[in-house]
Design a protein around this motif. Structure first.
Motif, PDB file in Angstrom:
ATOM      1  N   ALA A 250       0.857  -1.183   0.000  1.00  8.35           N
ATOM      2  CA  ALA A 250       0.000   0.000   0.000  1.00  8.35           C
ATOM      3  C   ALA A 250       0.892   1.232   0.000  1.00  8.35           C
ATOM      4  O   ALA A 250       1.807   1.340   0.829  1.00  8.35           O
ATOM      5  N   ILE A 251       0.652   2.132  -0.949  1.00  8.21           N
ATOM      6  CA  ILE A 251       1.374   3.397  -1.029  1.00  8.21           C
ATOM      7  C   ILE A 251       0.395   4.488  -0.598  1.00  8.21           C
ATOM      8  O   ILE A 251      -0.696   4.607  -1.156  1.00  8.21           O
ATOM      9  N   ILE A 252       0.784   5.282   0.410  1.00  4.41           N
ATOM     10  CA  ILE A 252      -0.166   6.226   0.987  1.00  4.41           C
ATOM     11  C   ILE A 252       0.423   7.637   1.067  1.00  4.41           C
ATOM     12  O   ILE A 252       1.626   7.814   1.232  1.00  4.41           O
ATOM     13  N   PHE A 253      -0.452   8.612   0.913  1.00  5.93           N
ATOM     14  CA  PHE A 253      -0.137  10.022   1.133  1.00  5.93           C
ATOM     15  C   PHE A 253      -1.210  10.568   2.076  1.00  5.93           C
ATOM     16  O   PHE A 253      -2.399  10.390   1.821  1.00  5.93           O
ATOM     17  N   ILE A 254      -0.772  11.218   3.156  1.00  8.13           N
ATOM     18  CA  ILE A 254      -1.709  11.742   4.149  1.00  8.13           C
ATOM     19  C   ILE A 254      -1.397  13.212   4.388  1.00  8.13           C
ATOM     20  O   ILE A 254      -0.237  13.588   4.602  1.00  8.13           O
ATOM     21  N   SER A 255      -2.417  14.035   4.369  1.00  6.63           N
ATOM     22  CA  SER A 255      -2.236  15.473   4.589  1.00  6.63           C
ATOM     23  C   SER A 255      -1.500  15.727   5.896  1.00  6.63           C
ATOM     24  O   SER A 255      -1.782  15.107   6.930  1.00  6.63           O
ATOM     25  N   ALA A 256      -0.552  16.663   5.838  1.00  7.54           N
ATOM     26  CA  ALA A 256       0.233  16.993   7.025  1.00  7.54           C
ATOM     27  C   ALA A 256      -0.625  17.628   8.112  1.00  7.54           C
ATOM     28  O   ALA A 256      -0.239  17.633   9.290  1.00  7.54           O
ATOM     29  N   ALA A 257      -1.795  18.132   7.748  1.00 10.02           N
ATOM     30  CA  ALA A 257      -2.691  18.730   8.749  1.00 10.02           C
ATOM     31  C   ALA A 257      -3.119  17.711   9.799  1.00 10.02           C
ATOM     32  O   ALA A 257      -3.525  18.080  10.904  1.00 10.02           O
ATOM     33  N   TRP A 258      -3.026  16.430   9.461  1.00 12.13           N
ATOM     34  CA  TRP A 258      -3.448  15.371  10.379  1.00 12.13           C
ATOM     35  C   TRP A 258      -2.255  14.690  11.045  1.00 12.13           C
ATOM     36  O   TRP A 258      -2.366  13.556  11.511  1.00 12.13           O
ATOM     37  N   ASN A 259      -1.103  15.355  11.117  1.00 11.55           N
ATOM     38  CA  ASN A 259       0.107  14.678  11.590  1.00 11.55           C
ATOM     39  C   ASN A 259      -0.031  14.152  13.017  1.00 11.55           C
ATOM     40  O   ASN A 259       0.576  13.130  13.353  1.00 11.55           O
ATOM     41  N   GLN A 260      -0.810  14.807  13.863  1.00 12.24           N
ATOM     42  CA  GLN A 260      -0.967  14.328  15.235  1.00 12.24           C
ATOM     43  C   GLN A 260      -1.749  13.020  15.302  1.00 12.24           C
ATOM     44  O   GLN A 260      -1.712  12.319  16.325  1.00 12.24           O
ATOM     45  N   HIS A 261      -2.445  12.703  14.222  1.00  9.69           N
ATOM     46  CA  HIS A 261      -3.251  11.483  14.194  1.00  9.69           C
ATOM     47  C   HIS A 261      -2.625  10.392  13.319  1.00  9.69           C
ATOM     48  O   HIS A 261      -3.283   9.375  13.053  1.00  9.69           O
ATOM     49  N   TYR A 262      -1.394  10.606  12.868  1.00 14.98           N
ATOM     50  CA  TYR A 262      -0.768   9.620  11.988  1.00 14.98           C
ATOM     51  C   TYR A 262      -0.753   8.204  12.573  1.00 14.98           C
ATOM     52  O   TYR A 262      -1.066   7.240  11.858  1.00 14.98           O
ATOM     53  N   PRO A 263      -0.357   8.008  13.836  1.00 13.37           N
ATOM     54  CA  PRO A 263      -0.341   6.632  14.352  1.00 13.37           C
ATOM     55  C   PRO A 263      -1.699   5.944  14.242  1.00 13.37           C
ATOM     56  O   PRO A 263      -1.785   4.775  13.835  1.00 13.37           O
ATOM     57  N   GLU A 264      -2.757   6.661  14.591  1.00  6.62           N
ATOM     58  CA  GLU A 264      -4.094   6.088  14.523  1.00  6.62           C
ATOM     59  C   GLU A 264      -4.510   5.817  13.083  1.00  6.62           C
ATOM     60  O   GLU A 264      -5.086   4.762  12.771  1.00  6.62           O
ATOM     61  N   ILE A 265      -4.214   6.758  12.183  1.00  7.46           N
ATOM     62  CA  ILE A 265      -4.609   6.592  10.778  1.00  7.46           C
ATOM     63  C   ILE A 265      -3.896   5.406  10.156  1.00  7.46           C
ATOM     64  O   ILE A 265      -4.516   4.561   9.477  1.00  7.46           O
ATOM     65  N   ILE A 266      -2.595   5.315  10.360  1.00 13.91           N
ATOM     66  CA  ILE A 266      -1.838   4.230   9.742  1.00 13.91           C
ATOM     67  C   ILE A 266      -2.236   2.886  10.339  1.00 13.91           C
ATOM     68  O   ILE A 266      -2.344   1.880   9.621  1.00 13.91           O
TER      69      ILE A 266
END
Length: 214
Positions: free
Chosen positions: A7-23
């Protein structure tokens, strides 16, 4: 359906505090065997582009018969960074994402290219919409605030590189010495228009002006 191999993913930096949960959620929902990606100031999915609104873009890939070997690269490599764990002759392609602010991405690319000439390599620089210029790269469950992440692909596949926008560099490497917002004013303390004139090797009677370039 079987789990995707990558899986190749791009996530908006605006959500950086939620990266662990998102990933963690992406890994749980897709059950992907390997994951790579980076933060982004904007994302594209299909015909939709979000440049200002937060978003996530995911591309899942099924690669039967492949062997994928991920790696976090902290500094520009001086030799083949995978070592004996990966035989270079078996690698069909490399995917690379790098933080451009806290590591020399250009030297990372050069180091990889010198250690594996002829192997196709694609990727991107992590970007951010945050004023502190922090960017992140992702590899499986890990989130790195600096460095680069990469993976090799072995198996019955060819990595074909396509460029949607770009150009071939010309002239010498110069240093921009002054700018006015988004306009380059001087290069190596010379008027930018003069450097461009010399680089294009235009005749002396050709009066190239800024207006011609707009």
């Amino acid at each position: 359906q079987s789990a995707p191999d990558l899986a190749i993913i791009f996530i908006s930096a605006a959500w950086n505090q939620h990266y662990p949960e998102i990933i963690a959620r992406i890994r749980q929902k897709t059950r992907c065997k390997n994951l790579i990606g980076c933060s982004a100031s904007g994302v594209i999915a299909g015909a939709t582009c979000h440049e200002t609104a937060p978003g996530i873009s995911i591309m899942a890939m099924w690669l039967p018969g492949s062997t994928i070997t991920p790696l976090h690269i902290a500094t520009a490599p001086q030799s083949w960074p995978w070592g004996p764990a990966v035989e270079k002759d078996d690698v069909r392609g490399i995917i690379l994402f790098s933080d451009p602010y806290r590591v020399d991405a250009q030297n990372t690319i050069i180091g990889l290219r010198e250690s594996c000439p002829g192997i196709p390599m694609i990727g991107a620089l992590a970007s951010t919409s945050q004023p502190d210029r922090k960017a992140w790269v992702f590899l499986d469950d890990a989130i790195h605030a600096e460095g680069a992440v990469a993976l090799t692909i072995e198996g019955p596949y060819d990595l074909l590189v396509k460029v949607s926008q770009g150009g071939t560099p010309i002239g010498e490497m110069w240093t921009m010495t002054s700018v006015d917002h988004n306009r380059i004013v001087t290069i190596s303390n010379r008027p930018a228009i003069d450097v461009l004139h010399d680089t294009l090797n235009l005749p002396d009677n050709c009066a190239l002006t800024i207006r011609d370039l707009m």
